[in-house]
Design a protein around this motif. Structure first.
Motif, short mmCIF file in Angstrom:
data_model
loop_
_atom_site.label_atom_id
_atom_site.label_comp_id
_atom_site.label_asym_id
_atom_site.label_seq_id
_atom_site.Cartn_x
_atom_site.Cartn_y
_atom_site.Cartn_z
N ALA A 49 28.10 11.17 -4.09
CA ALA A 49 28.70 10.61 -2.88
C ALA A 49 30.07 11.20 -2.58
N GLY A 50 30.58 12.04 -3.50
CA GLY A 50 31.87 12.68 -3.27
C GLY A 50 33.06 11.99 -3.88
N ALA A 51 32.84 10.88 -4.61
CA ALA A 51 33.95 10.17 -5.25
C ALA A 51 34.40 10.92 -6.50
N ARG A 52 35.69 11.12 -6.64
CA ARG A 52 36.21 11.82 -7.81
C ARG A 52 36.13 10.90 -9.03
N VAL A 53 35.56 11.43 -10.12
CA VAL A 53 35.46 10.70 -11.38
C VAL A 53 36.63 11.08 -12.28
N GLY A 54 36.94 12.37 -12.35
CA GLY A 54 38.03 12.85 -13.20
C GLY A 54 37.87 14.32 -13.50
N GLU A 55 38.37 14.71 -14.67
CA GLU A 55 38.30 16.11 -15.09
C GLU A 55 37.53 16.20 -16.39
#
Length: 108
Positions: A49-55
């Motif tokens: 969905a395009g939500a940033r989770v992290g690195e």
């Protein structure tokens, strides 16, 4: 994989738990759509969905599929199974890994 001078079970037990370094040039080139997980370290991880989770900061190997270690901007650490049903794709140009986590995985 074969390791020179490791020919028997006893030989293998003697090197158990040790790290084996392999020259990058000795590895087969990944096929289209494949990558070595180590090459994805430092990539941004986002949901479909395009939500940033992290690195992506590390990976953990164990008895089952590997786990991607993803650190969110708030410092929370997520362990995401490296299976095709969850790790949907990666984009080398955007340095991004796209995941489709099952409900609740990112709340653990």
């Amino acid at each position: 994989m074969r390791v020179e001078r490791v020919l028997t079970r006893n030989d293998a037990e003697a090197v158990r738990g040790r790290t084996i370094d392999v020259e990058r040039t000795a590895l087969p080139k990944p096929k289209k759509g494949e990558a070595y997980l180590v090459d994805l370290i430092g990539y941004a991880v986002e949901t479909v969905a395009g939500a940033r989770v992290g690195e992506l900061t590390d990976m953990v190997e164990g008895g089952g599929p590997g786990l991607l270690v993803v650190v969110a901007t708030d410092g929370k650490r997520h362990l995401i199974p490296s299976v095709p049903e969850i790790v949907v794709r990666f984009d080398h140009d955007r340095r991004t890994v796209v995941v489709d986590p099952p409900e609740g995985l990112l709340e653990l």
